[in-house]
Design a protein around this motif. Structure first.
Motif, PDB file in Angstrom:
ATOM      1  N   LYS A   1      68.139  71.837  37.586  1.00  0.00           N
ATOM      2  CA  LYS A   1      67.184  70.854  37.069  1.00  0.00           C
ATOM      3  C   LYS A   1      67.778  69.446  37.184  1.00  0.00           C
ATOM      4  CE  LYS A   1      64.923  69.622  32.844  1.00  0.00           C
ATOM      5  NZ  LYS A   1      65.302  69.665  31.460  1.00  0.00           N
ATOM      6  N   GLY A   2      69.083  69.399  36.763  1.00  0.00           N
ATOM      7  CA  GLY A   2      69.773  68.107  36.833  1.00  0.00           C
ATOM      8  C   GLY A   2      69.785  67.590  38.270  1.00  0.00           C
ATOM      9  N   ARG A   3      70.143  68.553  39.199  1.00  0.00           N
ATOM     10  CA  ARG A   3      70.207  68.171  40.616  1.00  0.00           C
ATOM     11  C   ARG A   3      68.862  67.675  41.090  1.00  0.00           C
ATOM     12  NH1 ARG A   3      73.360  72.632  41.324  1.00  0.00           N
ATOM     13  NH2 ARG A   3      71.635  73.845  42.154  1.00  0.00           N
ATOM     14  N   LEU A   4      67.829  68.486  40.704  1.00  0.00           N
ATOM     15  CA  LEU A   4      66.469  68.145  41.140  1.00  0.00           C
ATOM     16  C   LEU A   4      66.060  66.773  40.622  1.00  0.00           C
ATOM     17  CD1 LEU A   4      64.254  71.322  40.939  1.00  0.00           C
ATOM     18  CD2 LEU A   4      64.595  69.805  42.887  1.00  0.00           C
ATOM     19  N   GLU A   5      66.386  66.585  39.346  1.00  0.00           N
ATOM     20  CA  GLU A   5      66.008  65.309  38.738  1.00  0.00           C
ATOM     21  C   GLU A   5      66.674  64.148  39.482  1.00  0.00           C
ATOM     22  OE1 GLU A   5      65.082  66.619  34.148  1.00  0.00           O
ATOM     23  OE2 GLU A   5      67.017  65.715  34.639  1.00  0.00           O
ATOM     24  N   ARG A   6      67.990  64.409  39.759  1.00  0.00           N
ATOM     25  CA  ARG A   6      68.715  63.359  40.487  1.00  0.00           C
ATOM     26  C   ARG A   6      68.091  63.129  41.854  1.00  0.00           C
ATOM     27  NH1 ARG A   6      72.968  65.636  38.164  1.00  0.00           N
ATOM     28  NH2 ARG A   6      73.564  66.875  39.964  1.00  0.00           N
ATOM     29  N   GLU A   7      67.762  64.278  42.493  1.00  0.00           N
ATOM     30  CA  GLU A   7      67.189  64.201  43.835  1.00  0.00           C
ATOM     31  C   GLU A   7      65.858  63.444  43.811  1.00  0.00           C
ATOM     32  OE1 GLU A   7      66.475  67.728  46.817  1.00  0.00           O
ATOM     33  OE2 GLU A   7      68.477  67.772  45.899  1.00  0.00           O
TER      34      GLU A   7
END
Ligand code: ADP
Length: 616
Positions: free
Chosen positions: A358-364
């Motif tokens: 989720k964190g990665r996605l959010e960052r992405e």
């Protein structure tokens, strides 16, 4: 035992258990039967002794009778003088009286020639008087001076009996024989009443006494020819055929229990057999004792043990099942707990993964959004830059376009002032009208330029393609006229597309400028603009064709790249197609180029909007 046995081992164990249980049952049955049998045999042997004794008593009761009678003087006298009828009568009566007194015995006197001289049954049918018994062994034995004993069937009466003979002596000489024929019916009757199966056989194996009438005068073993001849000579059993007893083989067997068809309906009943030799004549007494109880005991014991074995097996099985169930339950619970633990662990892992993802996605998403924003800004800048370039390039044209009317305006204004000075008012008015027209035209030009340089607001609306084409053409009109480019437009006026009008105009101007560049120097410069429907519903294609040199294969893959240009420095920026493609994509369309044998072709696909404002 908590672990499962393999099916093969289980089957083997089952077979072993069944075999063990079976042999235990058989052994128990045998043991019980052996005990019962031992008791029964002892009892039967005891009864046999009693029967043998009673038979002995029954026979020996009469043993003294012929001996005593032979001592009687009248009897001896008759033996000496057989032809004395009066004496014969007296002896007849005497013999009858003695026989009656003794009970169940017939006494008679035989002369040395075997002829019967007197008999107790002299006055009854079947009297022995006058009958010759020389062939009877008992007579021969007594005549020889001994005691004759014999069991046989009466030759005259056909009634069986026991014969006891004693010699009548005259000094040392035997002059006759006294015989007592004893009936043993009563003995048989006693046996019958006692309910026992008793047989008495002679030395040849012929049963002459039996508790059952149908067993008498049958042999318990085969009679060979010499024996039969001997029996025929002594007429011991008359002419009786003396068949073999139906159960003679059962009697000859060594087994303790024999099955004999002695039931009321001839069914086989188990018996034990006891034998006892009797006296000097080779007799044997056989007693068959009912062994049903022994068989029942054996069967009951076997059934009991089998039942016990089955019960034990069932209990063992049940116990095993219970244990297995318990261990399975424990295992299942442990497995469940493990699975639960795993699950929790996995859930925690997954949650962490998801959290990270989720964190990665959010960052992405953030990066993408930022990139998009940057891109959009860059695109807008590019579009703006391109516009400025176009504006710059068009500046000369525009300057010319505006200078002309401005020069004209200057002349007309000067002229109008002079005309007014000269009082030629109406002519001055004409000049003013012309001036107004020129100003109108100029403001139109500037309005178009302003519209071109303005940033589009991006909102797609239903824009008539024909209008956009007309306005774009107006912007390049002057150049086309100068270079004598012929333009053919085939765009239906009623087709509207989802686009922003200024943007569409911008794309078209780019395509038209490139086409004009391409046809420059051609003998008959020609540009064609056509709107066609495509095979995909709702999409229309706006085609811009020219009869220029076309696009070489070597460059076709790169013409949409920003800053790619084949034009001399100062003439081309290499931005036109890149911007046009970006704009087309912005509005859900495409822009493709192909080279024709006669020039180049650019196809811009657009989403059609039917009346009502919705995309078709
Ligand atoms: P520019 O016009 O500044 O060169 P563009 O992006 O508009 O930039 O065009 C890129 C290149 O595509 C041109 O330099 C030219 O080589 C090629 N090109 C564009 N339109 C045509 C055409 N109609 N015929 C042949 N080549 C063309």
């Amino acid at each position: 035992m908590s672990k499962r046995l393999s099916p093969g081992l289980r089957l083997f164990l089952l077979v072993v258990v069944v075999l063990l249980a079976g042999s235990a049952a058989i052994m128990a049955g045998r043991q019980a039967a052996a005990w019962a049998l031992r008791g029964l045999l002892a009892e039967v042997q005891g009864r046999l002794e009693v029967y043998a004794q009673s038979l002995d008593v029954a026979v020996e009761r009469f043993a003294h009778l012929p001996y005593t009678v032979a001592l009687d003087p009248a009897v001896a006298a008759l033996a000496r003088t057989p032809d004395d009828p009066a004496l014969a009568g007296r002896v007849n009566r005497y013999l009858a009286a003695v026989g009656d007194r003794a009970g169940n015995a017939v006494l008679y006197l035989i002369g040395p020639d075997g002829n019967t001289l007197a008999a107790g049954n002299w006055d009854r049918p079947g009297s022995f008087v006058g009958v010759n018994f020389a062939y009877r062994p008992y007579f021969q034995a007594a005549l020889a001076g001994g005691e004759g004993r014999f069991y046989g069937v009466g030759n005259v009466t056909g009634i069986p009996g026991y014969f006891i003979a004693s010699p009548v002596r005259d000094g040392g000489r035997v002059i006759g024989v006294v015989v007592a024929k004893v009936s043993l019916d009563t003995v048989e009757a006693v046996w019958r009443e006692a309910g026992d199966a008793v047989l008495v056989t002679d030395r040849f194996g012929v049963a002459f006494l039996a508790s059952r009438p149908d067993w008498t005068l049958q042999s318990i073993r085969p009679l060979d020819e010499p024996v039969r001849r001997q029996l025929a000579e002594t007429k011991q059993y008359g002419t009786h055929p003396l068949p073999e007893l139906p159960f003679s083989t059962a009697l000859a067997m060594a087994d303790p229990v024999r099955w004999i068809p002695a039931g009321p309906a001839g069914e086989e009943i188990p018996f034990v057999l006891a034998r006892k030799p009797l006296g000097q004549e080779g007799w044997t007494m056989l007693l068959l004792g009912d062994a049903s109880l022994v068989v029942r005991t054996e069967r009951t014991a076997m059934a009991g043990i089998a039942l016990l074995a089955v019960l034990a097996a069932v209990m063992l099985f049940a116990w095993r099942q219970r244990r297995r169930r318990l261990s399975e339950q424990i295992q299942a619970q442990a497995a469940l707990e493990r699975a639960y633990g795993d699950l929790e662990h996995k859930v925690a892992e997954r949650t962490a993964d998801l959290e990270a993802a989720k964190g990665r996605l959010e960052r992405e998403v953030e990066q993408r959004t930022q990139a998009e924003q940057e891109l959009r800004a860059a695109q807008n800048d590019l579009v703006q830059a391109a516009k400025m370039a176009v504006l710059g390039q068009m500046a000369a044209g525009v300057t010319h376009e505006l200078n002309q009317p401005l020069t004209a305006l200057r002349g007309l204004a000067d002229n109008a002032a002079q005309l007014l000075d000269q009082g030629r008012e109406s002519e001055a008015r004409e000049n003013l009208t012309f001036i107004a027209q020129l100003v109108d035209r100029m403001s139109k030009i500037t309005a178009q330029l302003r519209g071109f340089s303005r940033r589009g607001d991006g909102a797609p609306g239903p824009v008539p393609v024909a209008t956009a084409v007309r306005e774009a053409l107006a912007l390049v009109e002057r150049r086309f006229a100068n270079e004598r480019i012929i333009v053919d437009v085939d765009v239906p006026s009623d087709i509207k597309v989802a686009f922003e009008p200024v943007r569409l105009q911008q794309v078209l101007v780019n395509l038209l400028r490139n086409a004009a560049d391409a046809v420059k120097g051609m003998p008959d410069p020609f540009i064609e603009i056509a709107l066609q429907r495509t095979s995909r519903p709702g999409l229309v294609a706006l085609v811009v064709r020219d009869n220029g040199p076309g696009i070489p294969d070597t460059v076709r893959g790169r013409i949409f790249d920003p800053f790619f240009t084949t034009k001399p420095a100062g003439e081309g920026l290499g931005l036109g197609l890149a911007i046009s493609l970006a704009i087309a994509r912005d509005y859900g369309g495409t822009l493709e180029a192909s080279s024709l044998p006669t020039g180049a072709e650019f196809i811009l696909t657009l989403t059609e909007i039917r009346t009502g404002g919705r995309p078709a």
